[in-house]
Design an enzyme around this catalytic site. Structure first.
Site, PDB file in Angstrom:
ATOM      1  N   GLY A  50      81.646 -27.194 -18.432  1.00 15.43           N
ATOM      2  CA  GLY A  50      82.714 -27.612 -17.605  1.00 15.43           C
ATOM      3  C   GLY A  50      82.408 -28.923 -16.844  1.00 15.43           C
ATOM      4  O   GLY A  50      83.440 -29.757 -16.354  1.00 15.43           O
ATOM      5  N   CYS A  51      81.082 -29.465 -16.974  1.00 16.24           N
ATOM      6  CA  CYS A  51      80.888 -30.844 -16.398  1.00 16.24           C
ATOM      7  C   CYS A  51      80.477 -31.815 -17.653  1.00 16.24           C
ATOM      8  O   CYS A  51      79.808 -31.384 -18.788  1.00 16.24           O
ATOM      9  CB  CYS A  51      79.477 -30.601 -15.537  1.00 16.24           C
ATOM     10  SG  CYS A  51      79.562 -29.813 -14.123  1.00 16.24           S
ATOM     11  N   GLU A  52      81.147 -32.911 -17.621  1.00 22.17           N
ATOM     12  CA  GLU A  52      80.585 -33.938 -18.622  1.00 22.17           C
ATOM     13  C   GLU A  52      79.227 -34.268 -18.933  1.00 22.17           C
ATOM     14  O   GLU A  52      78.654 -34.463 -19.752  1.00 22.17           O
ATOM     15  CB  GLU A  52      81.349 -35.261 -18.538  1.00 22.17           C
ATOM     16  CG  GLU A  52      82.886 -35.005 -18.818  1.00 22.17           C
ATOM     17  CD  GLU A  52      83.666 -36.436 -18.897  1.00 22.17           C
ATOM     18  OE1 GLU A  52      83.147 -37.491 -18.820  1.00 22.17           O
ATOM     19  OE2 GLU A  52      84.989 -36.268 -19.045  1.00 22.17           O
ATOM     20  N   SER A  53      78.473 -34.055 -17.626  1.00 18.91           N
ATOM     21  CA  SER A  53      77.008 -34.601 -17.454  1.00 18.91           C
ATOM     22  C   SER A  53      76.316 -33.257 -17.626  1.00 18.91           C
ATOM     23  O   SER A  53      76.902 -32.211 -17.345  1.00 18.91           O
ATOM     24  CB  SER A  53      76.751 -35.235 -16.310  1.00 18.91           C
ATOM     25  OG  SER A  53      77.417 -36.392 -16.217  1.00 18.91           O
TER      26      SER A  53
END
Length: 134
Positions: A50-53
């Protein structure tokens, strides 16, 4: 609910910054305080989706209190994780469940600077924390 000592220190430090540039620098410095995770901890089971990174979260319970360690491949996100961790360290599960992430970053003067994707990522981290202790 009283703030943990480290969270109050973060609040005081960020309140002393007159603008975004100073807060961004301070955020990077807080990110450098994160204890690095080992390669054995940087596994998919600890990854927060759910995090881009890339973000990893390790949780443990010590009695009634929760303790977390986290890491990211993105410098700014490492800083955001650091100020999130000081807010949640040592909380009881019920306290963690009622934590208002938006309010915490607002108090730090960082909420307006969070992009929707970064805000979603931090919410995913908080949700993962809550799942780990339930």
């Amino acid at each position: 609910m009283t703030l943990p000592t480290a969270a109050q220190q973060a609040l005081d430090a960020f309140a002393a910054c007159p603008g975004w540039e100073q807060r961004a620098r301070l955020l990077m410095q807080w990110g450098e305080r994160l204890q690095p995770l080992s390669d054995a901890e940087r596994i998919d089971a600890h990854r927060v989706h759910g995090c881009e990174s890339l973000v990893w979260l390790v949780a443990e319970r010590r009695g009634e209190h929760l303790h977390f360690r986290a890491d990211s491949d993105a410098r700014l996100l490492r800083g955001l994780l650091a100020v999130l961790l000081v807010r949640v360290q040592g909380l009881a599960p019920a306290e963690l469940a009622s934590l208002d992430l938006h309010d915490w970053f607002n108090q730090l003067g960082l909420q307006r600077q969070l992009s929707p994707s970064r805000s979603n990522g931090l919410n995913a981290v908080l949700q993962r924390m809550r799942e780990r202790v339930s």
